[in-house]
Write a protein that holds these residues in place. Structure first.
Motif, short mmCIF file in Angstrom:
data_model
loop_
_atom_site.label_atom_id
_atom_site.label_comp_id
_atom_site.label_asym_id
_atom_site.label_seq_id
_atom_site.Cartn_x
_atom_site.Cartn_y
_atom_site.Cartn_z
N LYS A 253 0.81 -1.22 0.00
CA LYS A 253 0.00 0.00 0.00
C LYS A 253 0.85 1.27 0.00
CE LYS A 253 -3.87 -2.30 1.98
NZ LYS A 253 -4.92 -2.45 2.84
N ASN A 254 2.05 1.21 0.52
CA ASN A 254 2.91 2.38 0.61
C ASN A 254 4.03 2.35 -0.43
OD1 ASN A 254 1.46 3.43 2.79
ND2 ASN A 254 2.61 2.16 4.23
N GLY A 255 3.78 1.73 -1.55
CA GLY A 255 4.79 1.63 -2.60
C GLY A 255 5.61 0.37 -2.47
N CYS A 256 6.14 -0.05 -3.58
CA CYS A 256 6.93 -1.28 -3.62
C CYS A 256 8.27 -1.07 -2.92
CB CYS A 256 7.17 -1.68 -5.08
SG CYS A 256 8.10 -3.21 -5.25
N PRO A 257 8.66 -1.97 -2.02
CA PRO A 257 9.93 -1.81 -1.32
C PRO A 257 11.15 -2.20 -2.16
CG PRO A 257 8.84 -3.81 -0.61
CD PRO A 257 7.90 -3.12 -1.55
N PHE A 258 10.92 -2.76 -3.35
CA PHE A 258 12.02 -3.22 -4.19
C PHE A 258 12.22 -2.30 -5.38
CE2 PHE A 258 9.89 -6.97 -2.34
CZ PHE A 258 10.92 -7.36 -1.47
N PRO A 259 13.45 -2.18 -5.87
CA PRO A 259 13.68 -1.31 -7.03
C PRO A 259 13.05 -1.89 -8.30
CG PRO A 259 15.69 -2.49 -6.46
CD PRO A 259 14.68 -2.81 -5.39
N ASP A 260 12.64 -1.02 -9.20
CA ASP A 260 12.12 -1.46 -10.49
C ASP A 260 13.26 -2.09 -11.30
OD1 ASP A 260 9.46 -0.66 -10.18
OD2 ASP A 260 9.95 1.40 -10.74
N PHE A 261 12.89 -2.95 -12.26
CA PHE A 261 13.89 -3.53 -13.15
C PHE A 261 13.44 -3.37 -14.58
CE2 PHE A 261 11.10 -6.93 -11.65
CZ PHE A 261 10.70 -7.55 -12.82
N GLU A 262 14.41 -3.39 -15.49
CA GLU A 262 14.12 -3.18 -16.91
C GLU A 262 13.81 -4.50 -17.61
OE1 GLU A 262 17.02 -0.85 -18.99
OE2 GLU A 262 17.50 0.28 -17.18
N GLY A 263 13.26 -4.39 -18.81
CA GLY A 263 13.06 -5.55 -19.66
C GLY A 263 11.71 -6.21 -19.54
N ASP A 264 10.84 -5.69 -18.71
CA ASP A 264 9.57 -6.36 -18.48
C ASP A 264 8.42 -5.76 -19.29
OD1 ASP A 264 8.36 -8.52 -16.85
OD2 ASP A 264 7.05 -6.88 -16.21
N SER A 265 8.70 -4.77 -20.13
CA SER A 265 7.62 -4.15 -20.91
C SER A 265 7.73 -4.46 -22.40
CB SER A 265 7.62 -2.64 -20.69
OG SER A 265 8.85 -2.09 -21.10
N LYS A 266 8.56 -5.41 -22.78
CA LYS A 266 8.71 -5.78 -24.19
C LYS A 266 7.48 -6.53 -24.70
CE LYS A 266 13.75 -6.56 -24.15
NZ LYS A 266 14.10 -5.57 -23.23
N ASP A 267 7.19 -6.38 -25.99
CA ASP A 267 6.18 -7.24 -26.59
C ASP A 267 6.83 -8.62 -26.80
OD1 ASP A 267 7.47 -7.44 -29.21
OD2 ASP A 267 6.76 -5.41 -29.56
N GLN A 268 6.03 -9.61 -27.15
CA GLN A 268 6.56 -10.97 -27.20
C GLN A 268 7.67 -11.16 -28.23
OE1 GLN A 268 4.09 -14.49 -28.08
NE2 GLN A 268 4.84 -15.23 -26.11
N ARG A 269 7.54 -10.53 -29.39
CA ARG A 269 8.58 -10.70 -30.42
C ARG A 269 9.90 -10.08 -29.99
NH1 ARG A 269 5.93 -10.56 -36.40
NH2 ARG A 269 4.34 -12.10 -35.93
N SER A 270 9.86 -8.87 -29.44
CA SER A 270 11.12 -8.25 -29.01
C SER A 270 11.70 -8.99 -27.81
CB SER A 270 10.94 -6.76 -28.72
OG SER A 270 10.02 -6.56 -27.69
N TRP A 271 10.84 -9.51 -26.94
CA TRP A 271 11.31 -10.30 -25.80
C TRP A 271 12.01 -11.58 -26.29
CZ3 TRP A 271 10.22 -15.18 -23.78
CH2 TRP A 271 10.66 -15.41 -22.47
N THR A 272 11.41 -12.26 -27.26
CA THR A 272 12.00 -13.49 -27.78
C THR A 272 13.34 -13.21 -28.46
OG1 THR A 272 9.78 -14.39 -28.12
CG2 THR A 272 11.58 -15.53 -29.22
N HIS A 273 13.42 -12.10 -29.20
CA HIS A 273 14.69 -11.71 -29.83
C HIS A 273 15.75 -11.43 -28.76
CE1 HIS A 273 17.50 -9.95 -32.63
NE2 HIS A 273 17.63 -8.94 -31.78
#
Length: 126
Positions: free
Chosen positions: A62-82
């Protein structure tokens, strides 16, 4: 983040960095195996949902995520597979022949992950 690599180290070490920055700096046949938990890029049903920060998608705090954000999780499936194929190819190069790779993955990405694994030269064993 620049990783510090000690090529004379013979034990176990966790390297926290971008895999595409680290693997090209390593020599062939360095590792006896890999255990990895790559970003799944499957954390939302819509493209707008995928664009949220990982803290918003994966934390119910409720008070925000205690862990840092990470990259790479917003790719579409084709770019993720590549992307997966790209780093898995390098990962295979830095492993001894016959080394295992064990990956955690979201079931929705399993077909794409198995394709990337095989395209990069690993043998899929289920």
């Amino acid at each position: 983040m620049n990783p510090i690599i000690d090529n004379g180290f013979t034990g176990t070490k966790i390297i926290h960095s971008d895999v595409l920055h680290v693997l090209p700096t390593l020599p062939d046949n360095l590792f006896g195996g890999i255990i990895t938990d790559p970003p799944y890029a499957s954390g939302a049903a819509t493209q707008n949902g995928k664009q949220q920060s990982t803290g918003q998608k994966y934390s119910s705090a409720k008070n925000g995520c205690p862990f840092p954000d990470f990259e790479g999780d917003s790719k579409d499936q084709r770019s993720w597979t590549h992307w997966m194929t790209e780093w898995l190819t390098e990962a295979r190069r830095v492993c001894v022949p016959g080394a295992p790779i064990c990956m955690f993955i979201d079931w929705r990405q399993l077909p794409a992950m198995t394709a990337a694994l095989q395209w990069s030269g690993w043998i899929w064993r289920g």
